[in-house]
Scaffold this motif. Sequence first.
Motif, PDB file in Angstrom:
ATOM      1  N   THR A   9     -10.160 -23.728   0.457  1.00 41.57           N
ATOM      2  CA  THR A   9      -8.976 -24.137  -0.289  1.00 41.57           C
ATOM      3  C   THR A   9      -8.503 -23.006  -1.195  1.00 41.57           C
ATOM      4  O   THR A   9      -7.293 -22.815  -1.375  1.00 41.57           O
ATOM      5  CB  THR A   9      -9.256 -25.424  -1.087  1.00 41.57           C
ATOM      6  N   PHE A  12      -6.173 -20.813   0.625  1.00 41.73           N
ATOM      7  CA  PHE A  12      -4.825 -21.363   0.789  1.00 41.73           C
ATOM      8  C   PHE A  12      -4.080 -21.431  -0.544  1.00 41.73           C
ATOM      9  O   PHE A  12      -2.855 -21.293  -0.577  1.00 41.73           O
ATOM     10  CB  PHE A  12      -4.879 -22.720   1.478  1.00 41.73           C
ATOM     11  N   TRP A  89      -1.769 -25.392   7.140  1.00 41.47           N
ATOM     12  CA  TRP A  89      -2.682 -26.019   6.175  1.00 41.47           C
ATOM     13  C   TRP A  89      -1.962 -27.100   5.364  1.00 41.47           C
ATOM     14  O   TRP A  89      -2.526 -28.158   5.087  1.00 41.47           O
ATOM     15  CB  TRP A  89      -3.272 -24.954   5.248  1.00 41.47           C
TER      16      TRP A  89
END
Length: 194
Positions: A9, A12, A89
């Motif tokens: 995460t 991203f 994503w």
Amino acid sequence: MTRSPRASTSRFAILGVLSLGAMSGYDVKKLIERSIAHFWNESYGQIYPILNRLAAEGLTARRREKQRGKPDRHVYSLTEKGHQELSRWLAVPARFEPFRSELLLKLFLGDAGRVADSITQIRHYEAGQRGLLETYLEIERRLREEMAGHPQLPFSLVTLHYGQHRCRAMLAWCAESIRALDRLDGRRDRRRRR
């Protein structure tokens, strides 16, 4: 090598921040502190290795900028491949993340201590929530002035309103919990006097 969910995460999060414009690692950190740090934070120790990996994978382009009297800085921008990876994503449902709260743990175990201590815990938390709500309201005022008409504004406000609603809900929970514990404390006092 398998990445942890947090590391994945983080990757991203940094791609997303770079979608707002080209910036250095320092700029990424400063933007995070001014925006998403209320719900997602990254340290310099995480940002720079991720930026290097993103560049190595072709998800970002890196260019060197000379600076007078300072070391050169590296500025990163998303490539088309990086935009596609971020877009992919963003379409995947968010993972449920386990929740940990020392406050709730202390309240759950509160029968082993004094009711007044549990009430104090809630009052302390309540004060923090009031301050946070004031911060969020000020951020909204500033965003509406500085970003009027910017395409990012509605998305910033959606996340900001989540925080505002959460604070208001927590303040209502605090008031309800304090009333319940005050009543409990009163019953315990009456029992002791008998």
